[in-house]
Every structure is written in C-alpha cells, then in structure tokens.
Design an enzyme around this catalytic site. Structure first.
Site, PDB file in Angstrom:
ATOM      1  N   LYS A  12      13.267  24.619   1.874  1.00 13.21           N
ATOM      2  CA  LYS A  12      12.849  23.332   2.424  1.00 13.21           C
ATOM      3  C   LYS A  12      13.601  22.152   1.795  1.00 13.21           C
ATOM      4  CE  LYS A  12       9.682  22.411   4.740  1.00 13.21           C
ATOM      5  NZ  LYS A  12       8.258  22.441   4.406  1.00 13.21           N
ATOM      6  N   ASN A  67      12.625  18.475   2.366  1.00 12.72           N
ATOM      7  CA  ASN A  67      11.670  17.619   3.069  1.00 12.72           C
ATOM      8  C   ASN A  67      12.118  16.150   3.092  1.00 12.72           C
ATOM      9  OD1 ASN A  67       9.916  19.773   3.511  1.00 12.72           O
ATOM     10  ND2 ASN A  67       8.928  19.500   1.526  1.00 12.72           N
ATOM     11  N   ARG A 103       8.709 -22.838   5.429  1.00 12.94           N
ATOM     12  CA  ARG A 103       8.249 -24.193   5.763  1.00 12.94           C
ATOM     13  C   ARG A 103       6.838 -24.190   6.332  1.00 12.94           C
ATOM     14  NH1 ARG A 103      13.380 -24.738   8.167  1.00 12.94           N
ATOM     15  NH2 ARG A 103      12.389 -24.564  10.222  1.00 12.94           N
ATOM     16  N   SER A 109       9.716  22.154  -1.611  1.00 11.51           N
ATOM     17  CA  SER A 109       8.399  22.754  -1.437  1.00 11.51           C
ATOM     18  C   SER A 109       8.054  23.579  -2.667  1.00 11.51           C
ATOM     19  CB  SER A 109       8.391  23.639  -0.188  1.00 11.51           C
ATOM     20  OG  SER A 109       7.278  24.501  -0.184  1.00 11.51           O
ATOM     21  N   ARG A 167     -15.767 -22.965   3.948  1.00 17.07           N
ATOM     22  CA  ARG A 167     -15.288 -21.870   3.102  1.00 17.07           C
ATOM     23  C   ARG A 167     -16.185 -20.680   3.334  1.00 17.07           C
ATOM     24  NH1 ARG A 167     -15.309 -24.218  -1.630  1.00 17.07           N
ATOM     25  NH2 ARG A 167     -13.243 -25.088  -1.245  1.00 17.07           N
TER      26      ARG A 167
END
Length: 440
Positions: free
Chosen positions: A282, A284, A188, A276, A315
């Site tokens: 790993k 991650n 709104r 990795s 403007r």
C-alpha cells in the site's frame, strides 16, 4: 484522543498548522488583548481622556507584564469573558493603583476581545497569503511544464475527452489565485477595530468617541469601521467564509489526487505517501485525504459561525461563545490545509496516461470523430453514427480508429485520434494560469 487534533501530541503533525498554531493559544490571546489595552491607554492619554502620565505607565506595563492565562480561568468561568479577570490581574501586577485605575477606560470586554482577535486574524492572513503564494508558484511551474501532456478528462467518473495535466493543475490553482487577489479587499472590509463601549454607543467617551476609535485603529494598524459592530458579525463571517473557501479549494486537489493515484489508474504519483500496518504494497494518499477531511471540517465550522451570525440585541453570549468554539478551529483548518498542500510532491506518470487514453478502444476520441464527420454530414447524423460505431467497438473489441477508417474511408481522419491534437485550449489554460500567478 485530544479535544483538538491541532493540540494533539499524537495527531498534531498529521494536521500541522505551521506558524498559525502559535496565534491560537491562550498566551497569544492574552498578549493581543494586553496590546489593545496598552494602545487604548496611549491614545486616550494623547487625547486628554486620561492623564498622560498614567497612559504612558499603562502602555509600558502592557509591554512588560505577562499574565498566566490559567490564572484567569476562574474569573472567565464566572464572567463568561476573560477581560474582567485580565483587567483585575493586570492592575494588581502593575502595583500602581494611581495609574492602573485608568486601564480599560470606557471600553467594554467585547471591544478588547474582538480587537485582540482581529490582531491575530491579521497575522493569520499574512501567513496564509505567504504560503498560498509559495504553493501557487509550485503549481504554476507544474502546470507550465506539463501544459501539453495529454491525459483523460473525466466527467461523472467516466472518460470524456482528452485534457492536459497542466490544465488539471491550473484548475486546482485558479481558485487560489482569486482567493489571494481578494485579500486586499477582505482586509479593508473585515480587519476592524472595535471600540463602542457597553452597549455599542460609545457614550463613556463623549463627543470624542469617533476620534478615539479612529486613533486606536491607527495605533493598531486596523481599519476604522466608523460604527459599532458588536452585534454585526459580518467582519468575522467574511474572514471565516474566505478561510472555508481556501480549505474547499484545496480539497478539490485532494479529491483528484486520491482518484488519480488509486490502483488501476495510477496516472499520478505522490512523492510521499503512507503505508499500511498489514499490507506492504500500500501507498496511501495520506496528505490528499487530510485536505479532504480539513475541508469538510471547515465547512461545518463555517456553518456553525453562520448560525451565530444573528446575535440577539446588543450582545449575545450564546452567539459569541459559538464563535470562540468554532473560529479558532476553522482558522487552523485552513492553515493546516495550506501547510499540507505545500508539502505535496505530485508527479505525472505519462505512460499510464497514454494507456488510459487508449482504453476501451480509444472511444475517448468519439467527440472529436463526430465533429470531423459533421464536416461531411449533419451534426445529429454524425453523432448518431458515432454512437453506433462505439457500440461496435464494445462488441467487437476493435479500436475506434480502425472501425472509423473502414466505415468512412473518404473522410480525412488525421489528428482525430491523436490526443495531443485534441487538447483545445487546455495548454493555453495551463500557461495562462502560470502567467496569472507571476502577475499576482
């Protein structure tokens, strides 16, 4: 690297924005502006401001004619806005100068550009609300399922008192509940039509300016602000601020997931993780890291928009161009964050949580012990006594529960060292969050 990760063939799936990506293309922008021009002509014809037969021809042509955005590039560079080139190209393609002359009657470029932007932002909010509700449904189920699963709560990165995993999930989700609840008011107060003419006065429309703006708003399904907002960027800033807060709320979840999945803690497990190139062990936390990065970018972009929030005079090209550089990227940051969060699959590791609660001799229960002792002595004395016994835990390597039992054999310590009995309102918070999601 591409100028934007969202348009990159290499990085685009890492920062996927889903359906929202289609809203921020040159073609989508041109289509939105043509829709505004066609609807404007239609309502002007109905009000007798232009010939009704010309209005019908223009409206029909905006639905049928497509313009190549790249064909408007030279004119856009020259004029600093795409609308003059769009109007000229459309009139040429229409091949009906007797009707085409009434295209863009009395409007200014900013009217068409800003109103077209609002059409796309409206659709963005629809997509984000849909996806946030789906994400919240998943989080609510996770919170409710694990409302009473104890785990260490941490402040300043240190063990504080026990919490429940369900309450942690609820803390991720509550800001999102509130953001979704704000959407009705945001629509709104921000999704407005713009129709104010060259300098915001609507002079070219005469006494029918207000009625025309209202009719255009109704025709496009946007709000009528009842005034010019050319030099008031409040509507844009309100939407931008909401988007930045969405990304920031999701980054909180990302930050926690990075910490709780890290080596040595491992209290949570991700259903998907990254590998990795050289370390096969790993796993991650890629998606949580994406959430963090997107939020940082969103906050920076929102800052850029705020810096342009005081345009000069009626403007300001510099301020307006700053919006063009920043707002689409911010929109895609928020969309990508929601898309990424929806793809997460988070699982608790109860064994790791239980082990963590007993680390360092179970001193996470120190506060509960001090409150139990406070039933038998003054609160300051109880706190001082527990501090001393915690030092003994560290020095002697014995559990807090054992030392407390030896030191205060006359005190009933049942439940003090059971994390499940020390969760306070955490289970209720988890279930309350789930109820709030269902009530949205």
């Amino acid at each position: 690297m591409a100028g934007s990760v969202f348009d990159s063939g290499l990085y685009g799936k890492l920062f996927g924005a889903g359906e929202a990506g289609r809203l921020f293309t040159d073609s989508a922008e041109v289509r939105a502006m043509l829709l505004v021009e066609g609807t404007l002509a239609k309502v002007q014809g109905r009000m007798g401001l232009i010939p009704e037969i010309s209005a019908a021809a223009i409206h029909r042509a905006t639905l049928e004619i497509t313009l190549d955005p790249s064909g408007l590039a030279t004119a856009t560079a020259q004029n600093g806005v795409p609308v003059p080139g769009l109007v000229a190209a459309f009139r040429k393609e229409m091949q009906a100068p007797e009707h085409a002359q009434y295209l863009h009657w009395g409007a200014t470029s900013q009217d068409i550009h800003d109103t077209g932007l609002m059409l796309r932002l409206r659709q963005l909010l629809v997509l984000l609300e849909r996806d946030l509700r789906a994400l919240l449904s998943d989080l609510a189920a996770l919170a409710e399922t694990h409302a009473e699963l104890p785990m260490p709560g941490r402040t300043y990165g240190q063990h504080a008192t026990a919490v429940s995993f369900g309450s942690v999930v609820a803390h991720w989700g509550w800001p999102l509940v509130e953001l979704v609840a704000e959407l009705e008011a945001l629509r709104r107060s921000a999704l407005w039509v713009s129709l104010s003419g060259a300098a915001g006065t609507g002079a070219a429309f005469g006494p029918q300016a207000g009625a025309l703006r209202a009719a255009l708003a109704e025709g496009l399904g946007l709000g009528d602000p009842g005034r010019s907002w050319h030099a008031d960027r409040g509507p844009v800033l309100r939407i931008a601020g909401w988007l930045a807060r969405v990304a920031t709320a999701l980054a909180k979840m990302g930050e926690d997931l990075v910490l709780l999945t890290q080596s040595g803690i491992g209290e949570l497990r991700l259903g998907t993780s990254g590998g990795s190139s050289t370390m096969p062990q790993k796993q991650n936390p890629v998606a949580p890291s994406v959430l963090i990065a997107l939020a940082r970018q969103a906050v920076a972009l929102n800052g850029a928009l705020l810096s342009a929030g005081a345009p000069r005079q009626e403007r300001d090209g510099g301020a307006w161009f700053t919006e063009w550089l920043s707002l689409p990227q911010l929109c895609l940051c928020a969309a990508s964050a929601v898309e990424t969060a929806r793809g997460l699959r988070v699982e608790p590791v109860p064994g790791a949580m239980a082990e963590a609660l007993e680390l360092n001799g179970g001193v996470i229960h120190a506060e509960a012990l001090s409150f139990r002792l406070a039933e038998h002595m003054g609160r300051p004395e109880a706190q001082a006594a527990v501090k001393e016994i915690c030092k003994r835990v560290a020095k002697e390597g014995r559990p807090l529960a054992a030392l407390a039992g030896e030191t205060w054999p006359e005190v009933e310590l049942g439940g003090v060292f059971d994390a499940r009995q020390q969760l306070g309102e955490a289970p209720g918070e988890a279930r309350g969050f789930a109820r709030a999601v269902r009530a949205l």
